[in-house]
Design a protein around this motif. Structure first.
Motif, PDB file in Angstrom:
ATOM      1  N   MET A 156       0.795  -1.211   0.161  1.00 12.97           N
ATOM      2  CA  MET A 156       0.016  -0.071  -0.111  1.00 12.97           C
ATOM      3  C   MET A 156       0.918   1.288   0.065  1.00 12.97           C
ATOM      4  SD  MET A 156      -3.227   0.757  -0.245  1.00 12.97           S
ATOM      5  CE  MET A 156      -4.516   2.003   0.098  1.00 12.97           C
ATOM      6  N   VAL A 157       0.352   2.232  -0.873  1.00 14.57           N
ATOM      7  CA  VAL A 157       1.261   3.439  -0.610  1.00 14.57           C
ATOM      8  C   VAL A 157       1.256   4.266   0.533  1.00 14.57           C
ATOM      9  CG1 VAL A 157       1.329   5.874  -1.604  1.00 14.57           C
ATOM     10  CG2 VAL A 157       0.345   3.902  -2.802  1.00 14.57           C
ATOM     11  N   SER A 158       2.474   4.600   1.209  1.00 13.96           N
ATOM     12  CA  SER A 158       2.624   5.077   2.525  1.00 13.96           C
ATOM     13  C   SER A 158       2.027   6.776   2.585  1.00 13.96           C
ATOM     14  CB  SER A 158       4.070   5.052   2.812  1.00 13.96           C
ATOM     15  OG  SER A 158       4.920   6.147   2.092  1.00 13.96           O
ATOM     16  N   PHE A 159       1.763   7.051   3.621  1.00 11.11           N
ATOM     17  CA  PHE A 159       1.294   8.473   3.835  1.00 11.11           C
ATOM     18  C   PHE A 159       2.195   9.591   3.352  1.00 11.11           C
ATOM     19  CE2 PHE A 159       0.252  12.199   6.495  1.00 11.11           C
ATOM     20  CZ  PHE A 159      -0.887  12.442   5.951  1.00 11.11           C
ATOM     21  N   SER A 160       3.442   9.476   3.694  1.00 11.69           N
ATOM     22  CA  SER A 160       4.429  10.251   3.160  1.00 11.69           C
ATOM     23  C   SER A 160       4.639  10.497   1.597  1.00 11.69           C
ATOM     24  CB  SER A 160       5.816   9.876   3.865  1.00 11.69           C
ATOM     25  OG  SER A 160       6.238   8.683   3.385  1.00 11.69           O
TER      26      SER A 160
END
Length: 210
Positions: A1-5
């Motif tokens: 999943m794509v990280s928040f940063s």
């Protein structure tokens, strides 16, 4: 999943891209001023469909094509850089006008407005560059399905673009009326726009393919 940063970083890049003047912005401003906010909104929906088409194309093959045929990637990259430099020159060349100076466009029915918005976006090299060269750089195979990551990043870009362009549609007539009659500000705006576009082109030229 794509990280928040990563998501925030990509959102900022998307914001920078959508705020840089191009065919979509010019068309929406002209249409909103000439035919009203509803016409601008319908045109914006067509532009959003163009983004969705680009997302799907990128997720299901364009990235693979660039990896398999590096020449195609380089061709798109250099075409995008030339296009950005062309926009920069057109903003400061003798006789150039600001994007806030209304352009005359014909009155069109909703269906044609939607299609014109769609085609304006699909034929916009800046959008092609965003999806096929920038988006893959924010994907990480170690963090799960690239298909899902591409979808999340794509939806992030669409959300940012929709919000910014909707604001443009809403305030176009007011901003143009307020600032369009101030020659000094318009000149500063044109040179600032040229500088931003030139920097984007330079960044694209020296960017390494990953």
């Amino acid at each position: 999943m794509v990280s928040f940063s990563t998501l925030i970083a990509f959102a900022l890049v998307s914001l920078g891209m959508v705020c840089s003047p191009g065919p979509n912005m010019i068309y929406l401003i002209s249409r909103s001023i000439t035919q009203g906010r509803m016409a601008g909104f319908i045109s914006l929906l067509g532009i959003m469909l163009g983004f969705i088409i680009y997302i799907i194309a990128t997720m299901f093959g364009l990235t693979v094509l660039f990896i398999a045929v590096p020449f195609v990637y380089e061709m798109v990259k250099w075409s995008g850089a030339v296009y950005l430099l062309w926009l920069a020159w057109n903003s400061i060349k003798p006789g150039a006008t600001s994007i806030l100076e209304p352009r005359t466009v014909s009155i069109e029915p909703p269906r044609k407005l939607f299609l014109m918005g769609l085609m304006t976006n699909l034929l916009n090299p800046k959008i092609a560059i965003l999806y096929v060269s920038l988006l893959p750089q924010f994907e990480d195979p170690a963090k799960g399905s690239l298909l899902i990551q591409g979808g999340v990043l794509g939806l992030t870009q669409i959300t940012v673009s929709f919000i910014v362009n909707l604001i443009i549609v809403i305030v176009a007539s007011r901003v143009a009326k307020l600032l369009g009659t101030r020659p000094t500000w318009l000149k500063v705006q044109r040179w600032l726009m040229a500088t931003v576009l030139t920097c984007l082109a330079a960044n694209l030229i020296f960017e390494r393919r990953q």
